[in-house]
Design a protein around this motif. Sequence first.
Motif, PDB file in Angstrom:
ATOM      1  N   LYS A 561       0.822  -1.205   0.000  1.00  0.00           N
ATOM      2  CA  LYS A 561       0.000   0.000   0.000  1.00  0.00           C
ATOM      3  C   LYS A 561       0.857   1.256   0.000  1.00  0.00           C
ATOM      4  O   LYS A 561       0.547   2.244  -0.673  1.00  0.00           O
ATOM      5  N   LEU A 562       1.954   1.209   0.757  1.00  0.00           N
ATOM      6  CA  LEU A 562       2.814   2.371   0.912  1.00  0.00           C
ATOM      7  C   LEU A 562       4.279   1.995   0.777  1.00  0.00           C
ATOM      8  O   LEU A 562       4.678   0.873   1.118  1.00  0.00           O
ATOM      9  N   ILE A 563       5.083   2.938   0.329  1.00  0.00           N
ATOM     10  CA  ILE A 563       6.538   2.840   0.369  1.00  0.00           C
ATOM     11  C   ILE A 563       7.020   3.989   1.243  1.00  0.00           C
ATOM     12  O   ILE A 563       6.729   5.160   0.960  1.00  0.00           O
ATOM     13  N   LYS A 564       7.743   3.671   2.310  1.00  0.00           N
ATOM     14  CA  LYS A 564       8.226   4.700   3.230  1.00  0.00           C
ATOM     15  C   LYS A 564       9.711   4.955   2.958  1.00  0.00           C
ATOM     16  O   LYS A 564      10.551   4.073   3.139  1.00  0.00           O
ATOM     17  N   THR A 585      12.842   8.831  -7.321  1.00  0.00           N
ATOM     18  CA  THR A 585      12.206   7.772  -6.527  1.00  0.00           C
ATOM     19  C   THR A 585      10.712   8.032  -6.384  1.00  0.00           C
ATOM     20  O   THR A 585       9.893   7.121  -6.531  1.00  0.00           O
ATOM     21  N   VAL A 586      10.359   9.276  -6.101  1.00  0.00           N
ATOM     22  CA  VAL A 586       8.939   9.625  -5.947  1.00  0.00           C
ATOM     23  C   VAL A 586       8.186   9.365  -7.250  1.00  0.00           C
ATOM     24  O   VAL A 586       7.119   8.730  -7.260  1.00  0.00           O
ATOM     25  N   ARG A 587       8.744   9.852  -8.366  1.00  0.00           N
ATOM     26  CA  ARG A 587       8.054   9.669  -9.656  1.00  0.00           C
ATOM     27  C   ARG A 587       7.957   8.193 -10.030  1.00  0.00           C
ATOM     28  O   ARG A 587       6.920   7.722 -10.507  1.00  0.00           O
ATOM     29  N   GLN A 590       5.344   6.346  -7.847  1.00  0.00           N
ATOM     30  CA  GLN A 590       3.984   6.757  -8.199  1.00  0.00           C
ATOM     31  C   GLN A 590       3.582   6.233  -9.570  1.00  0.00           C
ATOM     32  O   GLN A 590       2.405   5.952  -9.809  1.00  0.00           O
ATOM     33  N   SER A 591       4.561   6.057 -10.466  1.00  0.00           N
ATOM     34  CA  SER A 591       4.249   5.556 -11.803  1.00  0.00           C
ATOM     35  C   SER A 591       3.799   4.098 -11.790  1.00  0.00           C
ATOM     36  O   SER A 591       3.135   3.644 -12.725  1.00  0.00           O
ATOM     37  N   ILE A 592       4.155   3.354 -10.713  1.00  0.00           N
ATOM     38  CA  ILE A 592       3.697   1.954 -10.614  1.00  0.00           C
ATOM     39  C   ILE A 592       2.582   1.821  -9.577  1.00  0.00           C
ATOM     40  O   ILE A 592       2.311   0.737  -9.075  1.00  0.00           O
ATOM     41  N   ASP A 616       3.383  11.985  -1.482  1.00  0.00           N
ATOM     42  CA  ASP A 616       2.020  11.838  -0.957  1.00  0.00           C
ATOM     43  C   ASP A 616       1.908  12.225   0.515  1.00  0.00           C
ATOM     44  O   ASP A 616       0.996  12.980   0.897  1.00  0.00           O
ATOM     45  N   TYR A 617       2.822  11.666   1.334  1.00  0.00           N
ATOM     46  CA  TYR A 617       2.696  11.861   2.780  1.00  0.00           C
ATOM     47  C   TYR A 617       4.064  12.198   3.370  1.00  0.00           C
ATOM     48  O   TYR A 617       5.107  11.798   2.841  1.00  0.00           O
ATOM     49  N   ILE A 618       4.022  12.923   4.497  1.00  0.00           N
ATOM     50  CA  ILE A 618       5.266  13.332   5.154  1.00  0.00           C
ATOM     51  C   ILE A 618       5.149  13.012   6.645  1.00  0.00           C
ATOM     52  O   ILE A 618       4.122  13.288   7.269  1.00  0.00           O
TER      53      ILE A 618
END
Length: 645
Positions: A561-564, A585-587, A590-592, A616-618
């Motif tokens: 669900k998330l990557i931290k 890394t962010v792009r 999010q692309s997958i 997305d989140y911080i």
Amino acid sequence: MRIIYFDICAIPLFLMILAICFSRKMTKGNANRLFIGLVFLSLFSAMADLGMEIPDNLAPLSEGGRILCSVSTYAYLFLRNSNNAVLLLFLLSLTRTAFLIRKRWAKIAFCLPYAAIVAMLAQNPFTHSAFTVTSEVGYTRGPLMLAFYGIALLYGLFGFAYCIYCRRYLPKNKWTALMIVYLLVHLAVVIQFFRPELLVEMFCTALGEMLIMLSLMRPEERMDSSVGMLSWASYQTDLKNILRAGERVQIIVIRMLNCREIRNYLGDYKYNRYLTEIANGIRAAHRNNIELYFERPGAVYLIMDADEADTENVGQRLLSEAGDQIKRYAEMGVRFEPRICLIRCPDDLRSAEDIVSLGHKFHKIDGSKRTTLRASEIVHSQTFALEARITEILDRALRENRIEMYYQPIYDIRSGGFHSAEALARIIDPEYGVISPAIFIPAAEAEGFMIPVGDRVLDQVFRFVAEHDLDALGLTHIEVNLSVAQCMESNLPEKFRALQQKYGVDPGRINLEITETTFENISEIMLENISELIRMGYSFALDDYGIGYSSIQRINRIPLKLIKIDKSMLDEVHSENGRKILAYTVRMMQSIGKRLVAEGAETGDAVALLKNMNCDYIQGFYFSKPLPADQFIRFIEEQNRHKGA
């Protein structure tokens, strides 16, 4: 007529013992060397006994036979009584109590009986009071022979009494074997005294030394043969004996911080050879009068006499002694990164557990880049006290329910509010206060506490979710870490089902975090557990992304669900390359279809940068540090009021 067959049988037994000792490389360490010396003395004693008895059985003797019998008798009496003294020295070395005879009066008391034997042998050619050898009769005892037996009995009784005293220094089976040896050998002396024709003394000695080798000198227990050093288990045993006896020593710990990298580069065989050569260099400089112990993967322990150790330059000297080997391997690309700790025992520490703990952690506790550290600089710090007592603290925390959950909110840049929180365990200890997971989690993993700690954490998180209306707080879920040990549990899904039933919690309210290093080495049972939990409705996040080597293929293996993103990636944004890596890394994630949480945001600039990258989140101290449950609820409610206003 004397029966010499016992002596004849004893000689091959002594040769067999020596062959086994050398084939098993039982030549390192004082106890091993004393034992080999003991066996050689016994072998030569048996040969001298034969040299004395064979001609004596042929009396009347020729002049050559008389001389052989006489010389052999002198040799036998000298060697056999030397054997008694060396056996006692071996016992002292085996129990790490040889320091007890270093004082002058103790040395005199130990050597005086032996000196009396030498004096009696020296005067015998003139007085013949100990024995005589004549051509007509052969060998006959003199009145002074009783003194030889008396001195042997004195050494024997002292050794026997010392065995009883030292029963706490040896495991029960080894102590029993040593007692049997003493009884066997000295019973043989008594038999031969009253029945001189039965030459059983050397045969029983051979049996006793064989028993010592098989039960006390087992190299597989004492030695790490792959590196030619005493084993880690031997170090712990000897350390406890040193502390029991009150010996003053200096322990030198050499830790190779990059040992795993060196082993991977060289391979196991060359790595072991590398360590062996370093150890041999140190031994050669000390003329083999030093004990070296090895703990895998790469730590060497030296035990030296405290009064003889050069405490000012010992670290540099040790590296110099191993310098040729280090230099030669450096030409192959091997970079040696040592850290050395000097521990004066018992001045610095009096507990074996504390000494072992310091040896494992000194380079982390100090935090400096110095090559050589002294225990006295570390042991009085609060950090060491905490590290040294962490096992006790963990045990107390579980028994007294002292594990509490703190919650750190996670900011959603799209909504401008907090959408979830991470549950983080803390130990609230009555003596040391709040203890962070950075300290107690590694200890829990190493000491086998991780399962009960993890169970306590899950129970508290489920209870928290059950007791609070997350929707009213504006929270979608709570994140909680799942350790490797928990992932390996065969009944992990059943534990979650039991918690669901107990607290009535929707699985969608719980997001489970597994670290990147766990994810890289995922096993089949772990994959089965994770897959079953996902089927039950739980979601997963990959924690600490950026410190390992996870690939996109691995990440796609589980519906995360998330990557931290680990804090270390955010720390590098001051450089252009660091910013580019983070933005990519962010792009990419999010692309997958993955959502990202950036951890460790501590400044407004970092938050602004992450918002600009559309992360997305911080999560970080900029918004809030981890808070106890009641403070966290108040914080979220306050934030909701401000947002509504």
